[in-house]
Design a protein around this motif. Structure first.
Motif, PDB file in Angstrom:
ATOM      1  N   ALA A 189       6.152 -16.050  59.396  1.00  5.86           N
ATOM      2  CA  ALA A 189       5.934 -17.357  58.861  1.00  5.86           C
ATOM      3  C   ALA A 189       7.237 -17.728  58.008  1.00  5.86           C
ATOM      4  N   VAL A 190       7.685 -16.921  57.258  1.00  8.42           N
ATOM      5  CA  VAL A 190       9.217 -17.209  56.712  1.00  8.42           C
ATOM      6  C   VAL A 190      10.181 -17.427  57.657  1.00  8.42           C
ATOM      7  N   LEU A 191      10.128 -16.415  58.623  1.00  8.06           N
ATOM      8  CA  LEU A 191      11.186 -16.552  59.819  1.00  8.06           C
ATOM      9  C   LEU A 191      11.398 -17.948  60.535  1.00  8.06           C
ATOM     10  N   LEU A 192      10.054 -18.573  60.819  1.00 11.11           N
ATOM     11  CA  LEU A 192      10.051 -19.688  61.404  1.00 11.11           C
ATOM     12  C   LEU A 192      10.376 -20.844  60.562  1.00 11.11           C
ATOM     13  N   ALA A 193      10.121 -20.755  59.069  1.00  8.05           N
ATOM     14  CA  ALA A 193      10.363 -21.831  58.227  1.00  8.05           C
ATOM     15  C   ALA A 193      12.080 -21.990  58.051  1.00  8.05           C
ATOM     16  N   LEU A 194      12.782 -20.789  58.234  1.00  9.39           N
ATOM     17  CA  LEU A 194      14.095 -20.700  58.153  1.00  9.39           C
ATOM     18  C   LEU A 194      15.008 -21.707  58.457  1.00  9.39           C
ATOM     19  N   PRO A 195      14.835 -22.209  59.848  1.00  5.40           N
ATOM     20  CA  PRO A 195      15.709 -23.316  60.378  1.00  5.40           C
ATOM     21  C   PRO A 195      15.636 -24.673  59.487  1.00  5.40           C
ATOM     22  N   GLY A 196      14.350 -25.013  59.176  1.00 10.45           N
ATOM     23  CA  GLY A 196      14.353 -26.423  58.418  1.00 10.45           C
ATOM     24  C   GLY A 196      14.817 -26.259  57.108  1.00 10.45           C
ATOM     25  N   LEU A 197      14.624 -25.055  56.527  1.00  4.70           N
ATOM     26  CA  LEU A 197      15.224 -24.911  55.154  1.00  4.70           C
ATOM     27  C   LEU A 197      16.444 -24.657  55.056  1.00  4.70           C
ATOM     28  N   ALA A 198      17.095 -24.165  56.104  1.00  3.81           N
ATOM     29  CA  ALA A 198      18.648 -24.012  56.293  1.00  3.81           C
ATOM     30  C   ALA A 198      19.266 -25.457  56.344  1.00  3.81           C
ATOM     31  N   LEU A 199      18.585 -26.196  57.151  1.00  4.72           N
ATOM     32  CA  LEU A 199      19.244 -27.736  57.475  1.00  4.72           C
ATOM     33  C   LEU A 199      18.960 -28.388  56.064  1.00  4.72           C
ATOM     34  N   ALA A 200      18.250 -28.035  55.425  1.00  5.13           N
ATOM     35  CA  ALA A 200      17.930 -28.843  53.840  1.00  5.13           C
ATOM     36  C   ALA A 200      18.929 -28.305  53.009  1.00  5.13           C
ATOM     37  N   GLY A 201      19.601 -27.079  53.160  1.00  7.08           N
ATOM     38  CA  GLY A 201      20.442 -26.651  52.452  1.00  7.08           C
ATOM     39  C   GLY A 201      22.047 -27.213  52.800  1.00  7.08           C
ATOM     40  N   VAL A 202      22.173 -27.497  54.205  1.00  7.27           N
ATOM     41  CA  VAL A 202      23.312 -28.122  54.699  1.00  7.27           C
ATOM     42  C   VAL A 202      23.056 -29.695  54.372  1.00  7.27           C
ATOM     43  N   GLY A 203      21.737 -30.125  54.405  1.00  7.54           N
ATOM     44  CA  GLY A 203      21.915 -31.782  54.171  1.00  7.54           C
ATOM     45  C   GLY A 203      22.400 -31.985  52.557  1.00  7.54           C
ATOM     46  N   LEU A 204      22.359 -31.120  51.811  1.00  8.49           N
ATOM     47  CA  LEU A 204      22.768 -31.223  50.295  1.00  8.49           C
ATOM     48  C   LEU A 204      24.155 -31.528  50.162  1.00  8.49           C
ATOM     49  N   VAL A 205      25.030 -30.819  51.056  1.00  6.14           N
ATOM     50  CA  VAL A 205      26.438 -31.253  51.104  1.00  6.14           C
ATOM     51  C   VAL A 205      26.840 -32.254  52.218  1.00  6.14           C
ATOM     52  N   HIS A 206      26.098 -32.799  52.770  1.00  3.11           N
ATOM     53  CA  HIS A 206      26.126 -33.528  53.879  1.00  3.11           C
ATOM     54  C   HIS A 206      26.663 -35.072  53.392  1.00  3.11           C
ATOM     55  N   PRO A 207      28.052 -35.208  53.593  1.00  2.94           N
ATOM     56  CA  PRO A 207      28.519 -36.615  53.098  1.00  2.94           C
ATOM     57  C   PRO A 207      27.531 -37.725  53.733  1.00  2.94           C
ATOM     58  N   HIS A 208      27.551 -38.902  52.924  1.00  2.00           N
ATOM     59  CA  HIS A 208      26.833 -40.011  53.069  1.00  2.00           C
ATOM     60  C   HIS A 208      27.601 -40.955  54.034  1.00  2.00           C
ATOM     61  N   HIS A 209      28.784 -40.879  53.934  1.00  2.00           N
ATOM     62  CA  HIS A 209      29.808 -41.866  54.771  1.00  2.00           C
ATOM     63  C   HIS A 209      30.923 -40.826  55.097  1.00  2.00           C
ATOM     64  N   LEU A 210      31.424 -41.246  56.662  1.00  2.36           N
ATOM     65  CA  LEU A 210      32.539 -40.652  57.164  1.00  2.36           C
ATOM     66  C   LEU A 210      33.812 -41.282  57.084  1.00  2.36           C
ATOM     67  N   SER A 211      34.884 -40.422  56.281  1.00  4.83           N
ATOM     68  CA  SER A 211      36.146 -41.159  55.887  1.00  4.83           C
ATOM     69  C   SER A 211      37.224 -40.045  56.184  1.00  4.83           C
ATOM     70  N   TYR A 212      38.341 -40.246  55.830  1.00 12.44           N
ATOM     71  CA  TYR A 212      39.347 -39.301  56.316  1.00 12.44           C
ATOM     72  C   TYR A 212      39.075 -38.288  54.708  1.00 12.44           C
ATOM     73  N   GLU A 213      38.539 -38.835  53.601  1.00 11.59           N
ATOM     74  CA  GLU A 213      38.346 -37.782  52.685  1.00 11.59           C
ATOM     75  C   GLU A 213      37.245 -36.989  52.858  1.00 11.59           C
ATOM     76  N   THR A 214      36.208 -37.289  53.498  1.00 11.83           N
ATOM     77  CA  THR A 214      35.059 -36.626  53.784  1.00 11.83           C
ATOM     78  C   THR A 214      35.015 -35.957  55.190  1.00 11.83           C
ATOM     79  N   ALA A 215      35.909 -36.085  55.853  1.00 12.87           N
ATOM     80  CA  ALA A 215      36.219 -35.681  57.288  1.00 12.87           C
ATOM     81  C   ALA A 215      36.099 -34.065  57.529  1.00 12.87           C
ATOM     82  N   ASP A 216      36.659 -33.340  56.628  1.00 11.92           N
ATOM     83  CA  ASP A 216      36.498 -32.026  56.729  1.00 11.92           C
ATOM     84  C   ASP A 216      35.003 -31.607  56.588  1.00 11.92           C
ATOM     85  N   ARG A 217      34.178 -31.957  55.446  1.00  9.06           N
ATOM     86  CA  ARG A 217      32.973 -31.694  55.030  1.00  9.06           C
ATOM     87  C   ARG A 217      32.102 -32.020  56.223  1.00  9.06           C
TER      88      ARG A 217
END
Length: 206
Positions: free
Chosen positions: A7-35
């Motif tokens: 169950a933990v193994l199957l939950a990991l993809p969703g939880l991993a995306l949540a971690g990525v989402g926490l640092v996902h910029p809300h807008h794309l610009s040159y300043e945020t392009a690397d992230r």
């Protein structure tokens, strides 16, 4: 594999995306392009795994419902990965390479113009996957599968908010938890149903 570990193994993809989402910029610009570019690289691997985890819940069944779940999960994985590549990796890379102070050109807007509808197909397919899967699991396992209801708001939030914080992050967490809940609802492999012995009335005859 132990059921809880599975169950933990199957939950990991969703939880991993949540971690990525926490640092996902809300807008794309040159300043945020690397992230922007950087967060979509792991997405290339993790987005399909969400569909794989959902499809895994029908096991090796060959009935029509199981194949519908697999087909919908595959459609989600394919089209949402296309969104990740076009609007994520490609748009981020081009924006970074253009350099600072450059207004967003038509070429980048065109990337979003093709990436967005691809993502729409993928997110609708995700919704179809969880609806069909949840109905199937509730029919088979009853109240034990009630935790899978978390998949519904989870898939809807991904449909409306992608993985942007806070809505998309909540959505991916719910996808992970709902997938785990359905994995725990399945009966233990190899479980034996013990029936009460019945009395043979013929032996009581005079």
């Amino acid at each position: 594999m132990d059921r809880r570990a599975y169950a933990v193994l199957l939950a990991l993809p969703g939880l991993a995306l949540a971690g990525v989402g926490l640092v996902h910029p809300h807008h794309l610009s040159y300043e945020t392009a690397d992230r922007w570019f950087g967060v979509h690289l792991p997405g290339l691997v993790v987005f399909p795994l969400v569909g794989l985890a959902l499809a895994a819940l029908v096991g090796r069944r060959t009935d029509a419902v199981a194949w519908l779940v697999r087909l919908a999960a595959y459609t989600y994985a394919t089209f949402y990965t296309a969104l990740d590549v076009v609007s994520g990796i490609a748009a981020g890379w081009v924006t970074r390479e253009l350099g600072p102070g450059v207004p967003r050109p038509d070429e980048v807007r065109l990337l979003f113009r093709i990436g967005t509808p691809l993502g729409e197909v993928g997110s609708w397919a995700l919704l179809v996957t969880v609806v069909v899967l949840l109905a199937d699991q509730l029919r088979r396992h009853g109240v034990r599968a009630a935790g899978g209801v978390l998949l519904l708001p989870g898939a809807w939030l991904v449909h409306t908010d992608h993985i942007f914080s806070p809505g998309g992050v909540v959505g991916t967490v719910l996808l992970g938890l709902g997938t785990a809940a359905l994995a725990l609802a399945r009966p233990v492999a190899g479980a034996v149903v013990v029936e009460e012995p019945t009395t043979d009335t013929r032996r009581n005859r005079p």
